[in-house]
Design an enzyme around this catalytic site. Structure first.
Site, short mmCIF file in Angstrom:
data_model
loop_
_atom_site.label_atom_id
_atom_site.label_comp_id
_atom_site.label_asym_id
_atom_site.label_seq_id
_atom_site.Cartn_x
_atom_site.Cartn_y
_atom_site.Cartn_z
CG ASP A 43 21.32 32.05 -14.30
OD1 ASP A 43 22.32 31.33 -14.29
OD2 ASP A 43 21.21 33.04 -15.05
CE1 TYR A 48 21.94 38.63 -17.18
CE2 TYR A 48 21.02 37.19 -15.52
CZ TYR A 48 21.61 37.38 -16.75
OH TYR A 48 21.86 36.28 -17.54
CE LYS A 73 24.48 33.65 -16.05
NZ LYS A 73 23.33 34.45 -15.62
CG HIS A 106 27.61 36.88 -18.42
ND1 HIS A 106 26.86 37.67 -17.58
CD2 HIS A 106 26.73 36.36 -19.32
CE1 HIS A 106 25.60 37.63 -17.95
NE2 HIS A 106 25.49 36.85 -19.01
P1 NAD Z 1 13.36 32.74 -21.77
O1 NAD Z 1 13.58 31.87 -22.95
O2 NAD Z 1 13.36 32.17 -20.41
O3 NAD Z 1 12.02 33.54 -22.05
C1 NAD Z 1 11.46 34.40 -21.14
C2 NAD Z 1 10.26 35.09 -21.77
O4 NAD Z 1 9.39 34.12 -22.34
C3 NAD Z 1 9.43 35.85 -20.74
O5 NAD Z 1 9.92 37.14 -20.58
C4 NAD Z 1 8.05 35.79 -21.36
O6 NAD Z 1 7.92 36.81 -22.33
C5 NAD Z 1 8.03 34.46 -22.04
N1 NAD Z 1 7.48 33.37 -21.22
C6 NAD Z 1 7.99 32.81 -20.10
N2 NAD Z 1 7.23 31.82 -19.65
C7 NAD Z 1 6.19 31.72 -20.51
C8 NAD Z 1 5.06 30.87 -20.58
N3 NAD Z 1 4.85 29.92 -19.68
N4 NAD Z 1 4.19 31.07 -21.60
C9 NAD Z 1 4.39 32.02 -22.53
N5 NAD Z 1 5.45 32.85 -22.52
C10 NAD Z 1 6.34 32.70 -21.52
O7 NAD Z 1 14.42 33.95 -21.90
P2 NAD Z 1 15.55 34.64 -21.03
O8 NAD Z 1 15.02 35.38 -19.88
O9 NAD Z 1 16.38 35.40 -22.02
O10 NAD Z 1 16.45 33.43 -20.53
C11 NAD Z 1 16.26 32.77 -19.29
C12 NAD Z 1 17.40 33.02 -18.35
O11 NAD Z 1 18.63 32.64 -18.95
C13 NAD Z 1 17.62 34.51 -18.03
O12 NAD Z 1 16.68 35.00 -17.12
C14 NAD Z 1 19.02 34.49 -17.50
O13 NAD Z 1 19.02 34.01 -16.18
C15 NAD Z 1 19.67 33.48 -18.44
N6 NAD Z 1 20.36 34.14 -19.58
C16 NAD Z 1 21.71 34.01 -19.66
C17 NAD Z 1 22.41 34.61 -20.69
C18 NAD Z 1 23.89 34.42 -20.77
O14 NAD Z 1 24.53 35.07 -21.60
N7 NAD Z 1 24.47 33.57 -19.97
C19 NAD Z 1 21.73 35.37 -21.68
C20 NAD Z 1 20.35 35.48 -21.57
C21 NAD Z 1 19.68 34.85 -20.54
#
Ligand code: NAD
Length: 271
Positions: A43, A48, A73, A106
């Site tokens: 994704d 990004y 997106k 998005h």
């Molecule tokens: P997430 O909830 O996936 O959290 C990621 C963070 O959690 C990492 O940077 C790390 O600090 C921690 N983490 C990850 N794995 C872990 C583990 N096993 N143990 C401990 N800590 C851990 O947050 P995200 O990146 O904001 O969201 C995931 C994906 O969603 C994004 O990469 C993106 O692709 C998507 N996203 C979309 C939107 C949107 O508006 N559509 C907004 C934000 C994110």
């Protein structure tokens, strides 16, 4: 890997890999690690700024294109029919692909009032086979109702902020009413909720980490989920969630953590 079936008959992996906040140069190695681990759904998004690095990793992986599920997106300043067509072409070129599996708006950006026209461009892209599926992100019940009422193709899913502190019961029900799947962004609450005593206790009970418990909760709710990490051990940990099951009672324990804890912007005012 478990798959879900979209309302257009296509399937997609229920667990994918997100690359928000991963710089373009790093995306290449991080996506490579994800693909080596077994993730097949990636994704990304124009905003990004890592479609190039992501595309390079996809091309170099040797994984057949038909096994991959690539989502990108359309950003808020590309809303509108003509702009959306151009933005899509540019994303495809940066990714180095001739189609994406899923293209999302998005944010609805209701102040611009352009998401209906934008969607019509996505319908065209879809009819040309350049996006196998089209969907939305951050749509509210109101913006989703209007989109469905005024256009022809129903989005396959709505990607929304969703984690234990923001369980989005009402929005998941609104998506389901229209036949859309719910895809959870920031499924781990960006890692900030993983110290919650309830989640760490559940981790101990199942011999898993709090992150794995949270991902399991999503999967059992039926959410598509796209956790992000740049740490190889965590990329693997987040993929290792198919060998245990939370009891109904423990699903409720995670569900009861909801406190309206939004991390990201409000979809009514964003964009
Ligand atoms: P997430 O909830 O996936 O959290 C990621 C963070 O959690 C990492 O940077 C790390 O600090 C921690 N983490 C990850 N794995 C872990 C583990 N096993 N143990 C401990 N800590 C851990 O947050 P995200 O990146 O904001 O969201 C995931 C994906 O969603 C994004 O990469 C993106 O692709 C998507 N996203 C979309 C939107 C949107 O508006 N559509 C907004 C934000 C994110």
């Amino acid at each position: 890997m478990q798959h879900v079936t979209l309302n257009n008959g296509l399937t997609m992996p229920q667990l994918g890999f997100g690359v928000f906040q991963v710089p373009d140069e790093e995306a290449r190695s991080v996506v490579t690690t994800a693909l080596e681990t077994g993730y097949r759904s990636i994704d990304t998004a124009r905003i990004y700024d890592n479609e190039k690095g992501t595309g390079l990793a996809l091309a170099e992986s040797g994984v057949p294109r038909e096994e991959l599920f690539v989502t990108t997106k359309l950003w808020n300043d590309d809303q509108g029919y003509d702009q959306a067509l151009k933005a899509f072409d540019a994303s495809l070129e940066r990714l180095g692909l001739d189609y994406v599996d899923l293209y999302l708006i998005h944010w609805p950006a209701p102040k611009q009032d352009a998401y209906v026209d934008t969607w019509k461009a996505l319908e065209r892209i879809h009819s040309e086979g350049r996006a196998k599926a089209i969907g939305v992100s951050n749509f509210t019940a109101r913006t989703l109702d209007r989109l469905v009422a005024e256009t022809d193709v129903v989005p396959v899913l709505n990607q929304i902020e969703l984690h234990p502190y923001l369980s989005q019961e009402a929005m998941r029900a609104a998506n389901a009413r229209h036949g859309l799947l719910t895809e959870a962004w920031s499924p781990l609450g960006q890692g900030k909720e993983l110290e919650d005593p309830e989640l760490t206790a559940l981790g101990e009970k199942y011999g898993k980490s709090a992150a794995q418990v949270v991902l399991r909760w999503h999967l059992q709710l039926g959410n598509v989920v796209i956790p992000k990490s740049v740490t190889p051990s965590r990329i693997r940990e987040n993929f290792d969630v198919f060998d245990f099951e939370l009891s109904a009672e423990d699903m409720d324990r995670v569900g009861s953590l909801d406190r309206g804890g939004r991390i990201g912007p409000d979809p009514d005012t964003m964009g």
